[in-house]
Design a protein around this motif. Sequence first.
Motif, PDB file in Angstrom:
ATOM      1  N   SER A   1       0.833  -1.212   0.000  1.00 55.34           N
ATOM      2  CA  SER A   1       0.000   0.000   0.000  1.00 55.34           C
ATOM      3  C   SER A   1       0.863   1.256   0.000  1.00 55.34           C
ATOM      4  O   SER A   1       0.493   2.279  -0.575  1.00 55.34           O
ATOM      5  CB  SER A   1      -0.928   0.006   1.218  1.00 55.34           C
ATOM      6  N   GLU A   2       2.049   1.201   0.639  1.00 53.48           N
ATOM      7  CA  GLU A   2       2.963   2.347   0.648  1.00 53.48           C
ATOM      8  C   GLU A   2       3.642   2.487  -0.715  1.00 53.48           C
ATOM      9  O   GLU A   2       3.894   3.594  -1.186  1.00 53.48           O
ATOM     10  CB  GLU A   2       4.027   2.180   1.744  1.00 53.48           C
ATOM     11  N   PHE A   3       3.924   1.356  -1.347  1.00 54.07           N
ATOM     12  CA  PHE A   3       4.624   1.376  -2.638  1.00 54.07           C
ATOM     13  C   PHE A   3       3.756   1.982  -3.738  1.00 54.07           C
ATOM     14  O   PHE A   3       4.242   2.737  -4.581  1.00 54.07           O
ATOM     15  CB  PHE A   3       5.016  -0.059  -3.008  1.00 54.07           C
ATOM     16  N   ILE A   4       2.447   1.674  -3.715  1.00 52.79           N
ATOM     17  CA  ILE A   4       1.599   2.122  -4.836  1.00 52.79           C
ATOM     18  C   ILE A   4       1.200   3.590  -4.736  1.00 52.79           C
ATOM     19  O   ILE A   4       0.682   4.145  -5.705  1.00 52.79           O
ATOM     20  CB  ILE A   4       0.311   1.267  -4.976  1.00 52.79           C
ATOM     21  N   MET A   5       1.449   4.229  -3.605  1.00 53.38           N
ATOM     22  CA  MET A   5       1.067   5.642  -3.481  1.00 53.38           C
ATOM     23  C   MET A   5       1.838   6.487  -4.493  1.00 53.38           C
ATOM     24  O   MET A   5       1.327   6.922  -5.492  1.00 53.38           O
ATOM     25  CB  MET A   5       1.357   6.161  -2.073  1.00 53.38           C
ATOM     26  N   ASP A   6       3.129   6.717  -4.210  1.00 58.37           N
ATOM     27  CA  ASP A   6       3.923   7.579  -5.086  1.00 58.37           C
ATOM     28  C   ASP A   6       5.389   7.221  -4.957  1.00 58.37           C
ATOM     29  O   ASP A   6       6.263   8.038  -5.203  1.00 58.37           O
ATOM     30  CB  ASP A   6       3.707   9.052  -4.711  1.00 58.37           C
ATOM     31  N   PHE A   7       5.655   5.967  -4.532  1.00 60.07           N
ATOM     32  CA  PHE A   7       7.032   5.586  -4.219  1.00 60.07           C
ATOM     33  C   PHE A   7       7.947   5.691  -5.437  1.00 60.07           C
ATOM     34  O   PHE A   7       9.058   6.218  -5.357  1.00 60.07           O
ATOM     35  CB  PHE A   7       7.061   4.151  -3.669  1.00 60.07           C
ATOM     36  N   HIS A   8       7.494   5.195  -6.584  1.00 60.61           N
ATOM     37  CA  HIS A   8       8.344   5.155  -7.774  1.00 60.61           C
ATOM     38  C   HIS A   8       8.761   6.568  -8.191  1.00 60.61           C
ATOM     39  O   HIS A   8       9.933   6.822  -8.504  1.00 60.61           O
ATOM     40  CB  HIS A   8       7.611   4.435  -8.912  1.00 60.61           C
ATOM     41  N   ASP A   9       7.794   7.499  -8.187  1.00 56.61           N
ATOM     42  CA  ASP A   9       8.095   8.881  -8.574  1.00 56.61           C
ATOM     43  C   ASP A   9       9.109   9.517  -7.614  1.00 56.61           C
ATOM     44  O   ASP A   9      10.048  10.193  -8.040  1.00 56.61           O
ATOM     45  CB  ASP A   9       6.815   9.727  -8.583  1.00 56.61           C
ATOM     46  N   LYS A  10       8.902   9.288  -6.303  1.00 50.97           N
ATOM     47  CA  LYS A  10       9.821   9.871  -5.312  1.00 50.97           C
ATOM     48  C   LYS A  10      11.219   9.274  -5.435  1.00 50.97           C
ATOM     49  O   LYS A  10      12.213   9.977  -5.302  1.00 50.97           O
ATOM     50  CB  LYS A  10       9.265   9.649  -3.896  1.00 50.97           C
ATOM     51  N   LEU A  11      11.281   7.967  -5.700  1.00 53.24           N
ATOM     52  CA  LEU A  11      12.588   7.309  -5.849  1.00 53.24           C
ATOM     53  C   LEU A  11      13.348   7.911  -7.030  1.00 53.24           C
ATOM     54  O   LEU A  11      14.544   8.203  -6.932  1.00 53.24           O
ATOM     55  CB  LEU A  11      12.389   5.802  -6.052  1.00 53.24           C
ATOM     56  N   LYS A  12      12.644   8.101  -8.141  1.00 50.55           N
ATOM     57  CA  LYS A  12      13.302   8.661  -9.334  1.00 50.55           C
ATOM     58  C   LYS A  12      13.786  10.091  -9.084  1.00 50.55           C
ATOM     59  O   LYS A  12      14.873  10.478  -9.505  1.00 50.55           O
ATOM     60  CB  LYS A  12      12.333   8.638 -10.530  1.00 50.55           C
ATOM     61  N   SER A  13      12.969  10.884  -8.376  1.00 51.69           N
ATOM     62  CA  SER A  13      13.374  12.277  -8.129  1.00 51.69           C
ATOM     63  C   SER A  13      14.525  12.348  -7.126  1.00 51.69           C
ATOM     64  O   SER A  13      15.423  13.181  -7.261  1.00 51.69           O
ATOM     65  CB  SER A  13      12.182  13.108  -7.650  1.00 51.69           C
ATOM     66  N   GLN A  14      14.544  11.451  -6.132  1.00 51.49           N
ATOM     67  CA  GLN A  14      15.615  11.462  -5.130  1.00 51.49           C
ATOM     68  C   GLN A  14      16.950  11.006  -5.727  1.00 51.49           C
ATOM     69  O   GLN A  14      18.016  11.337  -5.215  1.00 51.49           O
ATOM     70  CB  GLN A  14      15.264  10.526  -3.954  1.00 51.49           C
ATOM     71  N   THR A  15      16.907  10.186  -6.801  1.00 49.83           N
ATOM     72  CA  THR A  15      18.143   9.623  -7.367  1.00 49.83           C
ATOM     73  C   THR A  15      18.429  10.176  -8.762  1.00 49.83           C
ATOM     74  O   THR A  15      19.183   9.573  -9.522  1.00 49.83           O
ATOM     75  CB  THR A  15      18.038   8.091  -7.444  1.00 49.83           C
ATOM     76  N   ARG A  16      17.773  11.296  -9.113  1.00 47.62           N
ATOM     77  CA  ARG A  16      17.959  11.941 -10.429  1.00 47.62           C
ATOM     78  C   ARG A  16      17.693  10.963 -11.580  1.00 47.62           C
ATOM     79  O   ARG A  16      18.313  11.035 -12.644  1.00 47.62           O
ATOM     80  CB  ARG A  16      19.368  12.529 -10.549  1.00 47.62           C
ATOM     81  N   GLY A  17      16.811   9.995 -11.337  1.00 40.43           N
ATOM     82  CA  GLY A  17      16.418   9.075 -12.409  1.00 40.43           C
ATOM     83  C   GLY A  17      17.336   7.882 -12.575  1.00 40.43           C
ATOM     84  O   GLY A  17      17.098   7.029 -13.437  1.00 40.43           O
ATOM     85  N   TYR A  18      18.396   7.759 -11.747  1.00 41.36           N
ATOM     86  CA  TYR A  18      19.370   6.677 -11.937  1.00 41.36           C
ATOM     87  C   TYR A  18      18.933   5.349 -11.305  1.00 41.36           C
ATOM     88  O   TYR A  18      19.486   4.310 -11.638  1.00 41.36           O
ATOM     89  CB  TYR A  18      20.737   7.078 -11.366  1.00 41.36           C
ATOM     90  N   ALA A  19      18.001   5.374 -10.355  1.00 41.34           N
ATOM     91  CA  ALA A  19      17.612   4.131  -9.671  1.00 41.34           C
ATOM     92  C   ALA A  19      16.700   3.291 -10.560  1.00 41.34           C
ATOM     93  O   ALA A  19      15.904   3.815 -11.338  1.00 41.34           O
ATOM     94  CB  ALA A  19      16.889   4.465  -8.366  1.00 41.34           C
ATOM     95  N   SER A  20      16.828   1.971 -10.436  1.00 44.90           N
ATOM     96  CA  SER A  20      15.864   1.065 -11.075  1.00 44.90           C
ATOM     97  C   SER A  20      15.399   0.080 -10.012  1.00 44.90           C
ATOM     98  O   SER A  20      16.127  -0.197  -9.056  1.00 44.90           O
ATOM     99  CB  SER A  20      16.499   0.319 -12.252  1.00 44.90           C
ATOM    100  N   LEU A  21      14.173  -0.403 -10.160  1.00 49.28           N
ATOM    101  CA  LEU A  21      13.649  -1.280  -9.108  1.00 49.28           C
ATOM    102  C   LEU A  21      12.898  -2.467  -9.689  1.00 49.28           C
ATOM    103  O   LEU A  21      12.440  -2.441 -10.834  1.00 49.28           O
ATOM    104  CB  LEU A  21      12.757  -0.499  -8.145  1.00 49.28           C
ATOM    105  N   ASP A  22      12.810  -3.488  -8.869  1.00 54.45           N
ATOM    106  CA  ASP A  22      12.002  -4.664  -9.179  1.00 54.45           C
ATOM    107  C   ASP A  22      11.350  -5.085  -7.864  1.00 54.45           C
ATOM    108  O   ASP A  22      11.917  -4.863  -6.786  1.00 54.45           O
ATOM    109  CB  ASP A  22      12.897  -5.791  -9.721  1.00 54.45           C
ATOM    110  N   TYR A  23      10.154  -5.640  -7.934  1.00 56.09           N
ATOM    111  CA  TYR A  23       9.521  -6.100  -6.699  1.00 56.09           C
ATOM    112  C   TYR A  23       8.759  -7.389  -6.952  1.00 56.09           C
ATOM    113  O   TYR A  23       8.361  -7.679  -8.076  1.00 56.09           O
ATOM    114  CB  TYR A  23       8.586  -5.027  -6.114  1.00 56.09           C
TER     115      TYR A  23
END
Length: 609
Positions: free
Chosen positions: A459-481
């Motif tokens: 439930s925490e992941f689907i809120m806005d996690f992906h967008d925040k992760l990209k902005s915090q890492t200047r777009g360099y992070a990639s994720l899998d779950y």
Amino acid sequence: MRQEQIRNFCIIAHIDHGKSTLADRLLERTGTVRSRDMRNQLLDSLALERERGITIKLVPVRMDYTSPDGRKWILNLIDTPGHVDFAYEVSRSLAACEGALLVVDASQGVEAQTVANAYQAIEQGLEILPVVNKIDLPSARPDNAKKEIQDVVGLDAGDAILASAKDGRGVDEILERIIERVPAPEGDPDAPLQALIFDSVYDNYRGVICYVRVVNGTLRAGQSILFMQTGSSYPVDEVGVFKPGFTPVDRLGPGEVGYIAASIKTLAEAQVGDTVTDASHPAGGPLPGYRKVKSVVFCGFYPVERDNYPQLRDALEKLCLNDAAVTYEPETSVALGFGFRCGFLGLLHMDVVRERLRGEYDVDLVATAPNVVYEVVAQDGSVIEAHRPSDFPEAGDIAEVREPFIKLSVFVPSEFIGRVMQLVQEKRGTYRSMDYLTPESPGEPLSGRVRLVYEMPLSEFIMDFHDKLKSQTRGYASLDYEFIGLKPSDLVRVDVLVNGEAADAFSFICHREQAYNRGHAAVTKLKALIPSQLFEVPIQASIGKRVIVRVNVKALRKDVLAKCYGGDITRKRKLLEKQKEGKKRMKQIGRVSIPQEAFLAFMQVDEAE
């Protein structure tokens, strides 16, 4: 053509590592598409794919290739998506192949979906051929990419092909390596027919068209086929292959990939994963299909105009044929009327389905905020599956609430570790492990890369996690779950009361620690949406009987002193007292009518606000 001359393979990679461009070069080199018909990302046929520049659907294509020694080959390629939400498409593609090209960007290296897709292919027993792509880029580090393939994925990358899908380098070597290393398909042409349905589409003129991989036997136009799961039988009108459009052929033998058109009218008859056999000489049993995909994110779809409900229902039925990962069931809402509760594999999947319904089927719809399914254990031991806040029993009747958790893998440059850790911990993530994949090179920024593994609530992941992760890492992070199951959490239902009455449409579930902030955001939003009444309207957020936040919508005031020009002050006081008594009486009997626009605006709000 004999089975020994057939090769079935797919292309798997992380997003934007060059799968579709490599597929274009293979189509050009084999002469499958004439140069005048060629365009970039040719196999991305959906309008939404071309608009967003991503692959959403698996696409099969047959290529006829003549090797330098003069031998002829049939190469069946399946282009697959790279995003984690479409991993189901990848798993279906792998089941129809014997080999896979694992494409890795020479400058980005191994990323989250590279690992996930490679492991899927290894589980299916496929021959994996590593390809290091984009060697033409100034920032390309092919030797580092090879080392990462060996260290992170565990594949021997010593002889990985160095290629550039953009300018065609390495394409001939890839074709020769496929012929040399990918095994020919097995199967008995004289055995009873067994063909696996790995995808299907709906055609307005020909009905359901099934995409099949023939395992045993032979499939011809005119023969009568039986669907083993549903037991229905149809005469075959046409069999064919993808070049890349529908091209009729006389027959499909073992190991071949093609399509069947059999005037199938109902969508339920041709299910993905079913086995097609000969109706007169059926096979002894079905082929192993696909494991049932489990939806993890849910959302309500409602037509904007209530009369368009049948149109939305028909559109969802047709779309589910082409995307077997979507689930839906009817539901009703006080605010929005009749609609459907739909299940998806992730937020991008949900967004794509919504856009496809609008673009391909011309359905104007309202989507509610996404949520997940909770499991509530009552005091009497019974277990309730809670899809929405109204499914939760009273707070005193709940013994335990379990919510879905995911295992999250984040690949990120080492300089962003602190930011990522802080973000995940804010989202209630639990640290599991950290691996340094590549060391930092002096003078090369962002060269050192790390894999962080966490467990966190979905439930925490689907809120806005992906967008925040990209902005915090200047777009360099990639994720899998990946979904790992349900775990107990301290969750509460927050009810929103308007003038003392609960408004079910505004209730939500959250962690107890976040209840105040989320409740404050909800009532503040509603204060701006609900029009002023002739009396003061309290808007409250409560957990059970305990109110945690309150705001008031101020009353409309009529100027009762407008006709008093001077005179005795007692007369003015008398008029104001009379107005006050009237408002008090009205508040006791008055009802607040919430306009539908307020419901729509609230439901489409970004919950992160």
